[in-house]
Scaffold this motif. Structure first.
Motif, mmCIF file in Angstrom:
data_model
loop_
_atom_site.group_PDB
_atom_site.id
_atom_site.type_symbol
_atom_site.label_atom_id
_atom_site.label_comp_id
_atom_site.label_asym_id
_atom_site.label_seq_id
_atom_site.Cartn_x
_atom_site.Cartn_y
_atom_site.Cartn_z
ATOM 1 N N THR A 79 1.346 4.183 -9.030
ATOM 2 C CA THR A 79 0.325 4.840 -9.865
ATOM 3 C C THR A 79 0.947 5.968 -10.696
ATOM 4 O OG1 THR A 79 -0.295 6.174 -7.976
ATOM 5 C CG2 THR A 79 -1.752 4.344 -8.497
ATOM 6 N N ARG A 92 -6.458 2.292 2.292
ATOM 7 C CA ARG A 92 -7.325 2.825 3.354
ATOM 8 C C ARG A 92 -6.820 2.491 4.756
ATOM 9 N NH1 ARG A 92 -12.341 -1.251 2.188
ATOM 10 N NH2 ARG A 92 -11.052 -3.080 2.159
ATOM 11 N N ASP A 93 -6.008 1.391 4.876
ATOM 12 C CA ASP A 93 -5.595 0.937 6.208
ATOM 13 C C ASP A 93 -4.377 1.664 6.769
ATOM 14 O OD1 ASP A 93 -7.639 -0.817 6.154
ATOM 15 O OD2 ASP A 93 -6.436 -2.447 5.300
ATOM 16 N N THR A 121 -10.387 6.312 -6.279
ATOM 17 C CA THR A 121 -10.801 4.906 -6.147
ATOM 18 C C THR A 121 -9.625 4.072 -5.659
ATOM 19 O OG1 THR A 121 -12.179 5.332 -8.072
ATOM 20 C CG2 THR A 121 -11.972 3.035 -7.388
ATOM 21 N N ILE A 122 -8.455 4.322 -6.241
ATOM 22 C CA ILE A 122 -7.245 3.582 -5.822
ATOM 23 C C ILE A 122 -6.967 3.846 -4.349
ATOM 24 C CG2 ILE A 122 -4.727 3.474 -6.115
ATOM 25 C CD1 ILE A 122 -5.230 4.016 -9.120
ATOM 26 N N ARG A 123 -7.119 5.116 -3.967
ATOM 27 C CA ARG A 123 -6.849 5.511 -2.567
ATOM 28 C C ARG A 123 -7.815 4.792 -1.618
ATOM 29 N NH1 ARG A 123 -8.441 11.315 -0.239
ATOM 30 N NH2 ARG A 123 -7.633 11.089 1.851
ATOM 31 N N ARG A 124 -9.087 4.742 -2.025
ATOM 32 C CA ARG A 124 -10.117 4.131 -1.178
ATOM 33 C C ARG A 124 -9.893 2.625 -1.055
ATOM 34 N NH1 ARG A 124 -14.828 5.638 -3.962
ATOM 35 N NH2 ARG A 124 -14.195 7.776 -3.704
ATOM 36 N N VAL A 125 -9.573 1.995 -2.173
ATOM 37 C CA VAL A 125 -9.440 0.535 -2.193
ATOM 38 C C VAL A 125 -8.060 0.097 -1.699
ATOM 39 C CG1 VAL A 125 -9.444 -1.508 -3.693
ATOM 40 C CG2 VAL A 125 -11.093 0.336 -4.074
ATOM 41 N N GLY A 126 -7.041 0.776 -2.184
ATOM 42 C CA GLY A 126 -5.677 0.293 -1.964
ATOM 43 C C GLY A 126 -5.031 0.684 -0.662
ATOM 44 N N SER A 130 0.829 -1.210 0.000
ATOM 45 C CA SER A 130 0.000 0.000 0.000
ATOM 46 C C SER A 130 0.861 1.256 0.000
ATOM 47 C CB SER A 130 -0.896 0.039 1.232
ATOM 48 O OG SER A 130 -1.664 -1.120 1.287
#
Lengths: 171, 309
Positions: free
Chosen positions: A21, A169-170, A162-167, A14
């Motif tokens: 990207t 987030r933790d 979207t990448i930020r939210r999915v990839g 992450s």
């Protein structure tokens, strides 16, 4: 133990997501799109990626990473080494300095700041290339590139969000 | 009584005495790092101007590694372009078919004449000891990426030293001269287009044989320089490579004169840059040139000998 290893690997992956990207964005900018003169005015996807990550997660887009992305893009595009690095560093510095303002305000603020940052970056690139070639280059293609970059900002931002939210987030 | 020392937090949160050198460096570090990187970027620009072999090899290596990735990313766009071409109207395709049949008939007649002329040309060149126009080996390569943006006109093709390519080779397509190879990787090479600002090609007028130098302008037209003042330049004149300098084969069509004035003669390239999917690369044996790399020469000579056998 396995869970710990899995988490460590996921966390490391992450952390390099923004860098990856931005690299993919620079490769996307090189795609031979079958459209007249597209390659001369291809939008600066890397600039969008660097700007967005520098505002959202500056901890995951350090200046060294920005510099390396710039050198990578110069190598792959055949530009003099260091020019894109200089341009991307400028974008990252301005994005990080205006981060507070941009995050507090609306999407309009995000767009207007991007407008100014990209204009400045394109001007630096044009000036650097003019000095290196030793002739005042025609700025038309650079201006068209600027407009196309502005037009594609919402699409680029949506993909990166979207990448930020999915990839990532933790972390 | 056990007295426990208060643990100091590690890393960034660790307490540092105010006013100490460490704290000062920590405060100034982002600015120092930024200055260093800007300076490093500037020095990279200077180093790259020297055009050292090392930077060239690094560039070629990077292009080599990422060319398959760019090719893979380009696939959907090329597929989409083909898909759209299928949706042309039926009537348009029928008309085009009729036109093409006519064109094929005309070309067949022209081909017969050309074959006779080619034989005659060969015979005359043998008498004049001029050698063949496009002698040497030819390679076909796919265009993978259109690089450079607004400032540099270049392409990446999917062929490299593994296919026998080397720097300086001429790149052509069915229309005429595209450019020449400036960087070679193992499986990918960079082509500098004739329209690039750094491109200089010795040319001549096909009809009169007057020599000139064709320079790229980064625009759609190229500029013709060093033209003798006593010749009458007419719009539409064909410009071909002269072969002087020995790097490019003579007789390759480059462009046609688009406009002519007292100050400048502009030439429009024959190549349609928007339909450039494949190119041909000519291994032209430059007469009288001394090679830089003897190992490369020996390898090529060995390969040519093996091919002859």
């Amino acid at each position: 133990m396995n869970e710990l290893v899995r988490r460590t690997v996921l966390s490391a992956a992450s952390r390099i997501f923004p860098l990856m990207t931005a690299m993919v964005a620079s490769l996307v900018g090189l795609i031979a799109v079958p459209a007249p003169d597209y390659s001369h005015i291809a939008p600066a996807f890397t600039l969008i990626a660097v700007y967005c990550w520098s505002i959202w997660r500056p901890d995951l887009m350090p200046l060294l990473a920005v510099f390396l992305i710039g050198v990578f893009e110069d190598m792959i595009r055949g530009l003099p080494l260091g020019v894109t690095a200089l341009v991307l560093l400028t974008a990252a510095i301005f994005a990080q300095n205006w981060r507070g303002l941009v995050l507090e305000r609306s999407w309009k603020r995000f767009l207007s700041t991007f407008c100014r940052v990209v204009l400045l970056c394109m001007a630096i690139e044009w000036l650097a290339m003019s000095i290196l070639i030793g002739d005042l280059l025609d700025p038309t293609a650079a201006l068209l590139r600027y407009l196309l970059t502005m037009l594609l900002l919402p699409v680029g931002t949506a993909i990166l969000l979207t990448i930020r939210r999915v990839g990532i987030r933790d972390i | 009584m056990i007295r426990r020392r208060k643990r100091q937090p590690r890393g960034r949160g660790r307490q540092v005495r105010q006013g100490s050198i460490v704290s000062k460096i920590r405060v100034w570090w982002p600015r120092i790092a930024l200055t260093l990187m800007v300076l490093f970027a500037g020095s990279l620009i200077v180093v790259d101007r020297i055009e050292s072999r090392m930077t060239r090899e690094i560039r070629s290596g990077v292009a080599d590694v990422f060319t398959p990735v760019i090719a893979a990313l380009s696939t959907p766009f090329q597929a989409a372009a083909e898909w759209f071409s299928i949706f042309k109207s039926n009537a348009a395709i029928r008309n085009r078919n009729v036109e093409l049949i006519k064109e094929v008939e005309q070309l067949r007649i022209a081909l017969q004449e050309l074959l006779i002329l080619e034989e005659e040309n060969k015979r005359l060149r043998t008498i004049a000891n001029a050698g063949n126009r496009l002698e040497g080996r030819h390679f076909t390569a796919a265009v993978v990426a259109d690089t450079g943006g607004p400032y540099i006109r270049s392409l990446i093709v999917r062929a490299g030293t593994a296919n026998g390519l080397r720097r300086g080779m001429a790149v052509i397509n069915i229309d005429g001269l595209v450019g020449r190879i400036v960087e070679t990787g193992h499986h990918a090479s960079r082509v500098l287009l004739v329209t690039d600002l750094n491109s200089r090609i010795p040319v001549q007028f096909a009809a009169s044989g007057h020599r000139a130098l064709l320079s790229g302008t980064n625009r759609r037209q190229m500029r013709l320089g060093y033209v003798s003042s006593d010749i009458n330049v007419s719009v539409g004149s064909l410009i071909i490579t002269s072969g002087h300098g020995g790097l490019l084969p003579p007789g390759i069509p480059v462009g046609r004169v688009d406009s002519s004035s007292r100050d400048s003669i502009l030439v429009r390239p024959l190549v349609d840059w928007n339909r450039l999917n494949f190119v041909r690369i000519i291994d032209f044996p430059a007469p009288g040139l001394v090679e830089n790399n003897p190992v490369e020469v020996r390898t090529r000579e060995g390969r040519n000998q093996a091919e002859r056998q």
